[in-house]
Design a protein around this motif. Structure first.
Motif, mmCIF file in Angstrom:
data_model
loop_
_atom_site.group_PDB
_atom_site.id
_atom_site.type_symbol
_atom_site.label_atom_id
_atom_site.label_comp_id
_atom_site.label_asym_id
_atom_site.label_seq_id
_atom_site.Cartn_x
_atom_site.Cartn_y
_atom_site.Cartn_z
ATOM 1 N N LYS A 27 0.842 -1.208 0.000
ATOM 2 C CA LYS A 27 0.000 0.000 0.000
ATOM 3 C C LYS A 27 0.875 1.254 0.000
ATOM 4 C CE LYS A 27 -4.250 -0.358 1.877
ATOM 5 N NZ LYS A 27 -5.191 -0.636 2.944
ATOM 6 N N HIS A 28 1.950 1.217 0.777
ATOM 7 C CA HIS A 28 2.866 2.352 0.878
ATOM 8 C C HIS A 28 3.489 2.656 -0.485
ATOM 9 C CE1 HIS A 28 6.121 4.852 2.527
ATOM 10 N NE2 HIS A 28 6.930 4.156 1.737
ATOM 11 N N ALA A 49 0.947 4.046 -2.860
ATOM 12 C CA ALA A 49 0.619 5.447 -2.511
ATOM 13 C C ALA A 49 1.736 6.375 -2.983
ATOM 14 C CB ALA A 49 0.427 5.568 -1.006
ATOM 15 N N SER A 60 -4.459 5.019 -5.061
ATOM 16 C CA SER A 60 -5.185 4.573 -3.860
ATOM 17 C C SER A 60 -6.413 3.798 -4.335
ATOM 18 C CB SER A 60 -5.569 5.749 -2.971
ATOM 19 O OG SER A 60 -6.575 6.500 -3.589
ATOM 20 N N PHE A 111 -8.040 -3.307 -3.518
ATOM 21 C CA PHE A 111 -6.673 -3.499 -3.016
ATOM 22 C C PHE A 111 -6.408 -4.987 -2.733
ATOM 23 C CE2 PHE A 111 -3.553 -3.997 0.362
ATOM 24 C CZ PHE A 111 -2.449 -3.423 -0.270
#
Ligand code: KIV
Ligand code: ZN
Length: 382
Positions: A338-339, A342, A347, A353
């Motif tokens: 996710k990091h 981003a 997103s 996701f």
């Protein structure tokens, strides 16, 4: 006992003795200027009598360098010392580094002389060197395997003759940290005029203990460290400058002494030396390796993303790296993925996701690292 540890860099002398390495004069100058900027105190520029090229390098560095002491290596022979003094002539601050073997092994097989004769020659060498400069370092080659009582006698005699720095080389990388600690401590405690000189750690890495031994020597009271960038040098190399400088900075709570090194220049110095010598820095090398600030497992990534200090004891900015890296592999978790997404400006809803994460794991099982191109493909398909 003073809190400053002097850094004696020997990348251009012991470092250049690495098998397969040959530096041109221009390359040596480039490295020397970087070392000066880095804040080293002494640069060992070469071994002037060994070749016309080395003589010329020591001469040019003596002309060009401003704020460091320039040092030339010699054997304990008059001609070596005179030639070194000549090469160092233009230096603003010069040091002659002379010496002789001290172990039974070196005396018997290499030098073929008695202890008494070797001591006499060493004393004469120091006296001669002092005629050219008041900064004379004496190396006791193979101190790590030498008889302690003889070491004390040599040290006392060469200090009395005018040596201002005593180099205690573990030439063969034989000692362990506790032994090297005792070696330095015993010299300081047993040599009556030990307070008239600075003691120096010169360790080789044959058993992978060069940095540990050097730090042990500092703990015992040595106030000079002899190091090379990336730890290059004869055989398995010398103590790595960057490891000692960062260890003293990060663990100041323990060592309570420091160098003048500007650690933010360490990474670029390491890359330059690697490029010019052709000596590749292993990825997992401490302090300057490509993986030194990279995290690939999910557990570690989750930790550092919450709070860097969970898995990082060195702030990457301390050595001039921009930031730590999150490397995506089959061991990475949701937080890391996710990091990175981003960071790339993506997103997603939780449901989307989860889909991407499932696809990511399948892909990650087929390769060592999932890169940005892979991620772009992942998010635009499926
Ligand atoms: O390792 C060693 O003993 C040396 C000396 C010449 C200082 O490099
Ligand atoms: Zn050496």
């Amino acid at each position: 006992m003073s809190g400053q540890v002097y850094v004696f860099d020997t990348t251009l002398r012991d470092g250049e003795q690495s098998p397969g390495v040959r530096l041109s004069l221009d390359q040596k100058l480039e490295i020397a200027f970087v070392l000066q900027e880095l804040g080293v105190d002494i640069i060992e520029a070469g071994f002037p009598i060994s070749s016309p090229g080395d003589f010329e390098s020591v001469r040019r560095l003596s002309e060009e360098l401003e704020s460091v002491v320039v040092c030339g290596l010699t054997r304990a022979r008059s001609k070596d010392i005179e030639v070194a003094a000549d090469a160092l002539g233009p230096a603003k601050r010069k040091r002659i580094h002379t010496g002789l073997g001290v172990s039974e092994n070196h005396l018997q097989y290499k030098l073929k002389m008695s202890e008494a004769r070797a001591l006499e020659i060493g004393v004469e060498a120091v006296k001669l060197a002092r005629q050219f400069t008041d900064d004379v370092e004496y190396f006791m080659e193979d101190s790590g395997r030498a008889d302690k009582e003889y070491l004390y006698r040599v040290t006392e005699a060469v200090i009395a003759a005018g040596a201002t720095t005593i180099n205690v080389p573990d030439t063969t990388g034989f000692t362990s940290p506790d032994e090297y600690y005792s070696l330095i401590k015993n010299l300081l405690d047993n040599v009556p005029n030990a307070d008239k000189a600075i003691f120096s750690c010169h360790c080789h890495n044959d058993l992978g203990m060069a940095t540990a031994n050097t730090l042990a020597g500092v703990m015992a009271g040595a106030r000079q460290v002899e190091v090379t960038v990336n730890g290059i040098g004869e055989r398995a190399g010398n103590t790595a400058l960057e490891e000692v400088a960062v260890a003293l900075r990060v663990r100041h709570d323990k060592f309570e002494v420091d160098t003048k090194i500007d650690t933010t220049k360490l990474l670029s110095a390491s890359r330059l030396v690697s490029k010019l010598t052709g000596m590749v820095v292993q990825r997992n090398k401490a302090v300057v390796g490509a993986n030194a600030y990279a995290h690939s497992s999910g557990i570690h990534q989750d930790g550092v993303l919450k709070e860097r200090s969970t898995y990082e004891i060195i702030d990457p900015r301390l050595v001039g790296a921009e930031k730590s890296e999150i490397i995506l592999t089959a061991r990475s978790g949701r937080h890391g993925l996710k990091h990175r997404l981003a960071e790339m400006g993506f997103s997603f809803t939780d449901e989307r996701f989860e889909q991407i994460y499932g696809d990511f794991l399948k892909l990650a099982d087929t390769r060592s690292e999932v890169d940005e191109d892979d991620l772009k493909t992942l998010v635009t398909t499926g």
